[in-house]
Design a protein around this motif. Sequence first.
Motif, PDB file in Angstrom:
ATOM      1  N   GLY A 254      -8.532  10.372 -25.898  1.00 51.71           N
ATOM      2  CA  GLY A 254      -8.171  10.769 -27.249  1.00 51.71           C
ATOM      3  C   GLY A 254      -7.618  12.176 -27.368  1.00 51.71           C
ATOM      4  N   GLU A 255      -7.381  12.846 -26.258  1.00 52.83           N
ATOM      5  CA  GLU A 255      -6.933  14.248 -26.277  1.00 52.83           C
ATOM      6  C   GLU A 255      -5.489  14.379 -25.814  1.00 52.83           C
ATOM      7  N   VAL A 256      -4.744  15.243 -26.489  1.00 50.88           N
ATOM      8  CA  VAL A 256      -3.423  15.670 -26.016  1.00 50.88           C
ATOM      9  C   VAL A 256      -3.564  17.095 -25.507  1.00 50.88           C
ATOM     10  N   PHE A 257      -3.437  17.253 -24.208  1.00 54.73           N
ATOM     11  CA  PHE A 257      -3.525  18.558 -23.559  1.00 54.73           C
ATOM     12  C   PHE A 257      -2.093  18.965 -23.196  1.00 54.73           C
ATOM     13  N   THR A 258      -1.579  19.974 -23.869  1.00 60.37           N
ATOM     14  CA  THR A 258      -0.202  20.398 -23.650  1.00 60.37           C
ATOM     15  C   THR A 258      -0.162  21.634 -22.762  1.00 60.37           C
TER      16      THR A 258
ATOM     17  N   LEU B 258       7.246  13.086 -29.388  1.00 56.27           N
ATOM     18  CA  LEU B 258       5.920  13.673 -29.190  1.00 56.27           C
ATOM     19  C   LEU B 258       4.872  12.958 -30.038  1.00 56.27           C
ATOM     20  N   GLN B 259       5.273  12.454 -31.195  1.00 57.69           N
ATOM     21  CA  GLN B 259       4.328  11.703 -32.022  1.00 57.69           C
ATOM     22  C   GLN B 259       3.898  10.416 -31.322  1.00 57.69           C
ATOM     23  N   LEU B 260       4.789   9.846 -30.499  1.00 55.32           N
ATOM     24  CA  LEU B 260       4.414   8.679 -29.703  1.00 55.32           C
ATOM     25  C   LEU B 260       3.217   8.986 -28.808  1.00 55.32           C
ATOM     26  N   PHE B 261       3.256  10.152 -28.178  1.00 51.88           N
ATOM     27  CA  PHE B 261       2.155  10.535 -27.297  1.00 51.88           C
ATOM     28  C   PHE B 261       0.889  10.822 -28.105  1.00 51.88           C
ATOM     29  N   ARG B 262       1.064  11.392 -29.296  1.00 48.88           N
ATOM     30  CA  ARG B 262      -0.089  11.608 -30.171  1.00 48.88           C
ATOM     31  C   ARG B 262      -0.721  10.270 -30.564  1.00 48.88           C
TER      32      ARG B 262
ATOM     33  N   ILE C 247       1.214  18.379 -32.259  1.00 42.65           N
ATOM     34  CA  ILE C 247       0.524  17.171 -31.779  1.00 42.65           C
ATOM     35  C   ILE C 247      -0.641  17.468 -30.822  1.00 42.65           C
ATOM     36  N   SER C 248      -0.841  18.730 -30.469  1.00 40.66           N
ATOM     37  CA  SER C 248      -1.780  19.060 -29.394  1.00 40.66           C
ATOM     38  C   SER C 248      -3.189  19.341 -29.903  1.00 40.66           C
ATOM     39  N   ASP C 249      -4.147  18.981 -29.065  1.00 41.63           N
ATOM     40  CA  ASP C 249      -5.533  19.399 -29.293  1.00 41.63           C
ATOM     41  C   ASP C 249      -5.798  20.732 -28.600  1.00 41.63           C
ATOM     42  N   THR C 250      -5.250  20.874 -27.398  1.00 44.09           N
ATOM     43  CA  THR C 250      -5.443  22.095 -26.617  1.00 44.09           C
ATOM     44  C   THR C 250      -4.109  22.499 -25.993  1.00 44.09           C
ATOM     45  N   ILE C 251      -3.816  23.794 -25.993  1.00 44.98           N
ATOM     46  CA  ILE C 251      -2.626  24.338 -25.342  1.00 44.98           C
ATOM     47  C   ILE C 251      -3.068  25.098 -24.106  1.00 44.98           C
ATOM     48  N   GLY C 252      -2.661  24.624 -22.933  1.00 39.89           N
ATOM     49  CA  GLY C 252      -2.937  25.326 -21.694  1.00 39.89           C
ATOM     50  C   GLY C 252      -1.728  26.155 -21.287  1.00 39.89           C
ATOM     51  N   VAL C 253      -1.928  27.449 -21.122  1.00 37.45           N
ATOM     52  CA  VAL C 253      -0.823  28.361 -20.808  1.00 37.45           C
ATOM     53  C   VAL C 253      -0.786  28.585 -19.304  1.00 37.45           C
TER      54      VAL C 253
ATOM     55  N   ILE D  42      -1.271  14.296 -21.096  1.00 43.70           N
ATOM     56  CA  ILE D  42      -0.846  15.638 -20.706  1.00 43.70           C
ATOM     57  C   ILE D  42       0.648  15.739 -20.962  1.00 43.70           C
ATOM     58  N   VAL D  43       1.051  16.688 -21.793  1.00 40.25           N
ATOM     59  CA  VAL D  43       2.465  16.920 -22.079  1.00 40.25           C
ATOM     60  C   VAL D  43       2.846  18.288 -21.530  1.00 40.25           C
TER      61      VAL D  43
END
Length: 554
Positions: free
Chosen positions: A42-46, A186-190, A212-218, A200-201
Amino acid sequence: MTNSTPLLEINDLSLSFTSYAQGLRQISTQVLKNLSLKLHAGEVFTIVGSSGSGKSLLAETILDILPKNAHVTGSIKLDGAPATCAALRKMRGRELLYVPQGVTNLDPLMKVGHQVCLRPEQKQYQEAAFKRLELSDAVTKLYPFELSGGMARRTLVSTALLGTPRIVIADEPTPGMTLDQARETLQLFRDMADKGAGVIVITHDLTLALEISDTIGVFYDGTIIEQAQKSQFTGLGEQLKQPFTRALWCALPQNEFSTPKHTGAAGHATSSASTASQPESKRAEANSQVIAGNEPENAHDAAATQASEHTGGAGDATSSASPASQPESAPAKDAAQHAAQHASVLEAKNVSFCYPGSKHCVLENINLEVHEGEIVGLFGGSGHGKSTLARVLAGQLPIKQGSITFDGQALNPHSCSPVQLIFQHPELALNPRWRMKRTLQEAWDVPQSLLDKAGIRDEWKERYPFELSGGELQRFCVVRALAPTTKILLCDEISTMLDAITQAHIWHLLLDHAKEHSMGMLVISHSEALLNRICTRVISIDALNNHANCIEDQ
């Protein structure tokens, strides 16, 4: 969500490659360093970050599709169990789906429909995916080279919609798409995450990623330096912890469009002339109205004063205000108009173009002028002929009718052209069998100062194209095109594969070069913020091309 067992868990992951230099000297290059992350259902990690920092290699490491000279340490777990080769082989293409970055992943000898729909039972999924991604049924009968960049990306994305995967990894899925298409993609991935998948995007489009992200990894220098929430990306990034993350946020065209004042690992140098120092001007407001489909009230006046903008340039920061927002003396304006009238110009008159075997023209009765010293923005829908127009203007495609001239003369195909094109996909523009040093030498004797400004490292020159990231390849394409003989530069979505900091840096480099050498530019982009920021005027491909059919309609 955070208390459950992660779908994917990575701990202390490191990746290095072994290669051999002259004299069989062994070299080990580390690209991932002690990286850890968790992905829950259920998570989108970008993942966002600097170009060439190893983001795509992280995806390939997870899928276990690395070359034989790769050395991996650390652990990868799927549902709490070690990710063995047998388990990954069973999951790939079913429970674990991958949307690759490069359009070269499409087989050039196979029609699109056969590549997307490999099994008969997938037909209904393929049709639904194409409908949602605004791809017509006719696209299934085309070969990859007949697609625009955005259409090719949407075709790759459609492969992720042919089943019910548990983990999806999408590497740069939106370059070349319009804003609406990118948002829908991107909404498709959400939506997939909302149905229980872990996604993971990997993207450079930080603005859309926040939606669309839950978490942004830099990502920076081979590892994730910060995991942030979208609520932290406000203002000038005061709530962000890492200086690089704040710099990434501030480098966006709609923010400060600034670059760091130091040279870091990505090769970002100080830019003395920055459009970020300019306040929003009437020119930007007019450009915004054009993109929105409205004719500015002062369009006639803007056209009359366009000549003065030729000499000012979008990158001129010698004044605290932009040319359009400052009154100009009559003698200065007359001098600027006189200079523009005598400047060389790339001119297309009544140009039409049809692909071989097609009954319809992609371009029909195109009339366009680009003057030296002028920055012209071109926008429009994916597949509407923008890239085709760029290739036609560069003399790479034969026209059906009309004429294309520079300074009143037809372009000579047997000499170095004053009109140069930087392609949308750098991996398709470079010889895969040549080292990058030879690729540079083929174009011209590029001075070291220009290579330094572009952030090109010396060790990159000894590598082949497949050993560099898309962003690193694009920097080579940029400096190749900036020969002294170049008078008009055609830029076809050149910065979509670059992180925001590198984008700002490259555009400042080009704008400074254009101002110094009175070079004209045609900038093709789907980014309204970018076009508003750098262009002296913006035009629509549909306004130029009213009567032609777009590629997707044929």
